[in-house]
Design a protein around this motif. Structure first.
Motif, PDB file in Angstrom:
ATOM      1  N   SER A 166      -1.628   8.399  -1.822  1.00 53.78           N
ATOM      2  CA  SER A 166      -0.796   9.444  -2.412  1.00 53.78           C
ATOM      3  C   SER A 166      -1.358   9.760  -3.784  1.00 53.78           C
ATOM      4  O   SER A 166      -1.186   8.989  -4.725  1.00 53.78           O
ATOM      5  N   ARG A 167      -2.053  10.889  -3.915  1.00 54.34           N
ATOM      6  CA  ARG A 167      -2.785  11.203  -5.139  1.00 54.34           C
ATOM      7  C   ARG A 167      -1.956  11.937  -6.190  1.00 54.34           C
ATOM      8  O   ARG A 167      -2.486  12.398  -7.179  1.00 54.34           O
ATOM      9  N   ALA A 168      -0.665  12.095  -5.983  1.00 53.34           N
ATOM     10  CA  ALA A 168       0.160  12.839  -6.928  1.00 53.34           C
ATOM     11  C   ALA A 168       0.129  12.166  -8.298  1.00 53.34           C
ATOM     12  O   ALA A 168       0.348  10.971  -8.416  1.00 53.34           O
ATOM     13  N   ALA A 169      -0.190  12.953  -9.327  1.00 49.70           N
ATOM     14  CA  ALA A 169      -0.225  12.439 -10.694  1.00 49.70           C
ATOM     15  C   ALA A 169       0.939  13.023 -11.484  1.00 49.70           C
ATOM     16  O   ALA A 169       1.320  14.170 -11.290  1.00 49.70           O
ATOM     17  N   ASN A 210       1.114   6.384 -13.613  1.00 46.22           N
ATOM     18  CA  ASN A 210      -0.260   6.721 -13.256  1.00 46.22           C
ATOM     19  C   ASN A 210      -1.204   5.542 -13.499  1.00 46.22           C
ATOM     20  O   ASN A 210      -2.416   5.726 -13.575  1.00 46.22           O
ATOM     21  N   GLN A 211      -0.665   4.347 -13.643  1.00 44.67           N
ATOM     22  CA  GLN A 211      -1.489   3.181 -13.969  1.00 44.67           C
ATOM     23  C   GLN A 211      -2.595   2.987 -12.946  1.00 44.67           C
ATOM     24  O   GLN A 211      -2.373   3.081 -11.737  1.00 44.67           O
ATOM     25  N   ILE A 239       1.446   0.057  -7.331  1.00 47.67           N
ATOM     26  CA  ILE A 239       1.271   1.373  -7.950  1.00 47.67           C
ATOM     27  C   ILE A 239      -0.176   1.827  -7.837  1.00 47.67           C
ATOM     28  O   ILE A 239      -0.469   2.974  -7.490  1.00 47.67           O
ATOM     29  N   ILE A 240      -1.100   0.906  -8.117  1.00 45.42           N
ATOM     30  CA  ILE A 240      -2.525   1.242  -8.118  1.00 45.42           C
ATOM     31  C   ILE A 240      -3.036   1.505  -6.705  1.00 45.42           C
ATOM     32  O   ILE A 240      -3.689   2.519  -6.445  1.00 45.42           O
ATOM     33  N   LEU A 241      -2.750   0.601  -5.765  1.00 51.48           N
ATOM     34  CA  LEU A 241      -3.278   0.748  -4.411  1.00 51.48           C
ATOM     35  C   LEU A 241      -2.647   1.921  -3.663  1.00 51.48           C
ATOM     36  O   LEU A 241      -3.315   2.584  -2.857  1.00 51.48           O
ATOM     37  N   LEU A 284       0.810  -1.219   0.000  1.00 49.74           N
ATOM     38  CA  LEU A 284       0.000   0.000   0.000  1.00 49.74           C
ATOM     39  C   LEU A 284       0.843   1.270   0.000  1.00 49.74           C
ATOM     40  O   LEU A 284       0.297   2.373  -0.056  1.00 49.74           O
ATOM     41  N   LEU A 285       2.167   1.116   0.040  1.00 52.63           N
ATOM     42  CA  LEU A 285       3.056   2.276   0.094  1.00 52.63           C
ATOM     43  C   LEU A 285       3.561   2.626  -1.296  1.00 52.63           C
ATOM     44  O   LEU A 285       3.855   1.749  -2.106  1.00 52.63           O
TER      45      LEU A 285
END
Length: 285
Positions: A179-182, A116-117, A172-174, A107-108
């Protein structure tokens, strides 16, 4: 959409597990929410659509979706046979609560990975299949599906996902739930210029279908992905041949080529010299 069965179990007031049996044709779009969903196709098959591109999703396969972004949909219009789907919801608030000391690695946010997958298909996995078979027992006996068991089953699927070959992409997905940084399109492309990713894999990292990725790439670089990336790899290889003492095999792999013969041919076509002759002639020039 004809709903034949729908069983649900909640944890801390939020949906956690669902078992859905529907009769096609059906179409289900995923709304933008703060959670991710794990879908397991227990029976039948369906298609999932993302960025206007549809892919087949057969029985015993899984799909992980980050619902923070939109434009995802599952459907089936090709058969009338019932479709059975198990859905597990990953809510960031619940995950933080059950891992009160420290979130597990899955989850990290991974270090040094720019992606951004938001969707990943998991092929027939034996451990996940057995997990779902065990989960069916609780759907058939809902009275024993107590809070402690719900927490254990949620932690168990997270552990099993970390053991799949897809673990890096799942992480990456979870991790995007926390962390919402795109990243921009160019950031993702240039971070993977010298990798061995295929165009399809690179498109996944930009969260686009292959066709949309190619159109976006042309806007930014005025070239095709294959041509531009190959040129950049060869330019980097030429630089390393002149400025380092690395072996040609090492340079080929460092620049994202997985075949030395292909690298040598591409290099010769680009510069008129083989890699070894280029190094020799240019250093002595």
């Amino acid at each position: 959409m004809m709903l034949l069965e729908h069983h649900t179990h909640e944890l801390f007031g939020k949906m956690l597990f669902q078992k859905v049996v529907v009769k096609p044709p059906f179409e289900f779009p995923f709304p933008v929410t703060d959670n991710a969903c794990f879908l397991y196709m227990q029976q039948g098959n369906m298609q999932y659509s993302f960025d206007n591109e549809a892919k087949e999703f057969p029985a015993k396969h899984s799909l992980l979706l980050n619902c923070v972004t939109t434009d995802k949909q599952i459907s089936n219009s090709e058969t009338t046979d019932p479709v059975e789907i198990v859905i597990i919801h990953f809510h960031p608030s619940i995950l933080k609560k059950i891992y009160d000391k420290e979130l597990p690695e899955l989850l990290l946010k991974p270090q040094n990975i720019i992606s951004n997958q938001s969707i990943e298909q998991i092929n027939n996995d034996f451990l996940i299949q057995k997990y779902i078979e065990g989960l069916m027992f609780y759907f058939e006996n809902p009275s024993i599906f107590q809070e402690d068991i719900l927490i254990l089953k949620l932690k168990e699927i997270i552990l099993l996902l970390s053991l799949t070959p897809n673990a890096e992409k799942i992480r990456i997905i979870l991790s995007q739930l926390f962390s919402r940084a795109a990243y921009s399109f160019k950031q993702v492309v240039e971070a993977h210029l010298f990798s061995q990713l295929t165009i399809e894999e690179l498109a996944q990292h930009t969260n686009l279908s292959v066709s949309s990725f190619k159109r976006e790439f042309a806007k930014w670089y005025n070239d095709t992905p294959a041509s531009y990336i190959k040129t950049k790899k060869l330019e980097r290889a030429a630089e390393l041949l002149l400025k380092s003492d690395l072996r040609i095999t090492e340079i080929a792999f460092d620049c994202g080529f997985n075949d030395v013969a292909n690298f040598s041919k591409s290099f010769t076509d680009q510069f008129g010299y083989s890699p070894s002759n280029f190094r020799l002639t240019q250093k002595n020039a």
